[in-house]
Design an enzyme around this catalytic site. Structure first.
Site, short mmCIF file in Angstrom:
data_model
loop_
_atom_site.label_atom_id
_atom_site.label_comp_id
_atom_site.label_asym_id
_atom_site.label_seq_id
_atom_site.Cartn_x
_atom_site.Cartn_y
_atom_site.Cartn_z
N ALA A 65 0.87 -1.17 0.00
CA ALA A 65 0.00 0.00 0.00
C ALA A 65 0.91 1.23 0.00
O ALA A 65 2.06 1.15 0.46
CB ALA A 65 -0.88 -0.01 1.24
N GLY A 109 0.69 -4.99 1.04
CA GLY A 109 -0.50 -5.06 0.18
C GLY A 109 -0.22 -5.73 -1.16
O GLY A 109 -1.13 -6.29 -1.77
N GLU A 112 -0.59 -9.28 -0.40
CA GLU A 112 -2.01 -9.53 -0.16
C GLU A 112 -2.80 -9.55 -1.46
O GLU A 112 -3.69 -10.38 -1.66
CB GLU A 112 -2.56 -8.46 0.80
N GLU A 132 4.61 -4.92 7.30
CA GLU A 132 3.87 -3.83 7.95
C GLU A 132 4.31 -3.58 9.39
O GLU A 132 4.27 -2.45 9.88
CB GLU A 132 2.36 -4.12 7.93
C1 LIG Z 1 -0.38 -1.22 5.95
C2 LIG Z 1 -0.93 -2.10 4.93
C3 LIG Z 1 -2.29 -2.57 5.23
C4 LIG Z 1 -0.34 -2.50 3.86
C5 LIG Z 1 1.02 -2.14 3.33
O1 LIG Z 1 1.24 -2.59 2.28
S1 LIG Z 1 2.18 -1.15 4.11
C6 LIG Z 1 3.54 -1.19 2.99
C7 LIG Z 1 4.32 -2.43 3.06
N1 LIG Z 1 5.51 -2.34 2.21
C8 LIG Z 1 6.68 -1.94 2.64
O2 LIG Z 1 6.88 -1.61 3.80
C9 LIG Z 1 7.79 -1.88 1.60
C10 LIG Z 1 8.31 -0.48 1.45
N2 LIG Z 1 9.40 -0.42 0.48
C11 LIG Z 1 10.65 -0.83 0.74
O3 LIG Z 1 10.95 -1.35 1.78
C12 LIG Z 1 11.66 -0.62 -0.33
O4 LIG Z 1 11.19 0.34 -1.23
C13 LIG Z 1 11.97 -1.92 -1.13
C14 LIG Z 1 12.74 -2.90 -0.22
C15 LIG Z 1 10.73 -2.58 -1.69
C16 LIG Z 1 12.90 -1.55 -2.35
O5 LIG Z 1 14.03 -0.84 -1.92
P1 LIG Z 1 14.90 -0.02 -2.97
O6 LIG Z 1 16.04 0.55 -2.22
O7 LIG Z 1 15.21 -0.87 -4.16
O8 LIG Z 1 13.95 1.12 -3.53
P2 LIG Z 1 13.47 2.47 -2.77
O9 LIG Z 1 14.42 3.56 -3.08
O10 LIG Z 1 13.20 2.18 -1.34
O11 LIG Z 1 12.06 2.71 -3.48
C17 LIG Z 1 11.94 3.33 -4.77
C18 LIG Z 1 10.82 4.34 -4.69
O12 LIG Z 1 9.61 3.66 -4.41
C19 LIG Z 1 9.00 4.23 -3.24
N3 LIG Z 1 8.23 3.19 -2.53
C20 LIG Z 1 8.60 1.92 -2.33
N4 LIG Z 1 7.66 1.27 -1.64
C21 LIG Z 1 6.70 2.16 -1.38
C22 LIG Z 1 5.44 2.09 -0.71
N5 LIG Z 1 4.96 0.93 -0.18
N6 LIG Z 1 4.69 3.20 -0.63
C23 LIG Z 1 5.11 4.35 -1.19
N7 LIG Z 1 6.28 4.48 -1.86
C24 LIG Z 1 7.05 3.40 -1.96
C25 LIG Z 1 10.15 4.75 -2.45
O13 LIG Z 1 9.73 5.71 -1.51
C26 LIG Z 1 11.02 5.34 -3.54
O14 LIG Z 1 10.50 6.55 -3.98
P3 LIG Z 1 11.26 7.96 -3.66
O15 LIG Z 1 12.66 7.76 -4.16
O16 LIG Z 1 10.46 8.99 -4.40
O17 LIG Z 1 11.18 8.11 -2.17
#
Ligand SMILES: CC(C)=CC(=O)SCCNC(=O)CCNC(=O)[C@H](O)C(C)(C)COP(=O)(O)OP(=O)(O)OC[C@H]1O[C@@H](n2cnc3c(N)ncnc32)[C@H](O)[C@@H]1OP(=O)(O)O
Length: 258
Positions: A65, A109, A112, A132
């Protein structure tokens, strides 16, 4: 309809939804999930479509998400709008078969969403996880429930409590994915499997899907009774007559989806 976050295509009798927010690793923002709902509604209403594939990019099926969109929501925001399940559950409610073709990250998500599909084909670089807990929250679109049913309590508990990711091999071993496919072949293979299903009798495929899903929701005795009733009802279809006649006559069946 013009979509901003997904690409929607049809290939013969298969509908393809490609998540397309590459800069955010296909993070599932509200607009994306609403677009997916519109695309699924259209595929369900289209008699020419017999199966659906949902996929992402080579790097990410979906990284979860959208954390940035979600971070400032209040309890009232999420409670009143039934945040997450309201739109997301559309995939789980789809009556036509839906295959998730997962490459790269399928986290939170994203995992999921993949689990809401009927089965998951994984590329060899796929990584699954429910991270999460590291964000100070818990899975909210079925992760604690569906993952536990797929992989059992011990592994699901470990993954949900630590946020550890599972690679494609472990996911296949644990029953989360049906098969691993080389990354370069993933989409073609998913489309090929979907086309095979779409060639079969649509109503009977839907009945079969309903019957397998029943196994998650009822006792063995009731599930077997449900299956028996559905099995009997296939004999009311023209396609059962055609399928069995084709076998006896040593020819391919030409299903009319009736
Ligand atoms: C709460 C509920 C019900 C559901 C959920 O799904 S909560 C979210 C669960 N997911 C996560 O916690 C994963 C978050 N992402 C990461 O840990 C990392 O991005 C990664 C391990 C998947 C990849 O790492 P990497 O270093 O290759 O890439 P990043 O520089 O971290 O990401 C690139 C770009 O994408 C944005 N990003 C990634 N995931 C999300 C996300 N879930 N939501 C929003 N944005 C996301 C990340 O911020 C980056 O963008 P910016 O460079 O503009 O910050």
């Amino acid at each position: 309809m013009a979509y901003n976050n997904i690409i929607v295509e049809t290939q013969g009798a298969v509908g393809l939804i490609r998540l397309n927010r590459p800069k955010a690793l296909n993070a599932l923002c509200q607009e994306l999930t609403e677009e997916m709902t519109v695309a699924l509604d259209a595929f369900e209403a289209n008699d020419d479509i017999g199966a659906i594939v949902i996929t992402g990019s080579d790097k990410a099926f979906a990284a979860g998400a959208d954390i940035k969109e979600m971070q400032s929501k209040t309890y009232m925001d999420v409670y009143k709008n039934d945040f997450i399940t309201a739109t997301w559950e559309r995939v789980a409610r789809c009556r036509k078969p839906v295959i998730a073709a997962v490459a790269g990250y399928a986290l939170g998500g994203g995992c999921e969403l993949a689990m809401m599909c009927d089965f998951i084909l994984a590329a060899d670089n796929a990584q699954f996880g429910q991270p999460e807990i590291k964000l100070g929250t818990i899975p909210g679109a079925g992760g604690t429930q569906r993952l536990t049913r797929f992989v059992g309590k011990s592994k699901a508990m470990e993954m949900c409590l630590t946020g550890r990711m599972m690679d494609a091999e472990e996911a296949e071993r644990s029953g989360l994915v049906s098969r691993i496919v080389p990354l370069d072949d993933l989409e073609d293979e998913a489309l090929k499997v979907a086309a095979k299903i779409a060639d079969l009798s649509r109503p009977v495929v839907m009945m079969c899907k309903e019957s397998v899903n029943k196994a998650y929701e009822t006792t063995l005795k009731e599930g077997i009774m449900f299956e028996r009733r559905v099995f009997h009802s296939t004999f009311a279809t023209e396609d059962q007559k055609e399928g069995m006649a084709a076998f006896a006559e040593k020819r391919s069946a030409a299903f009319k989806h009736q």
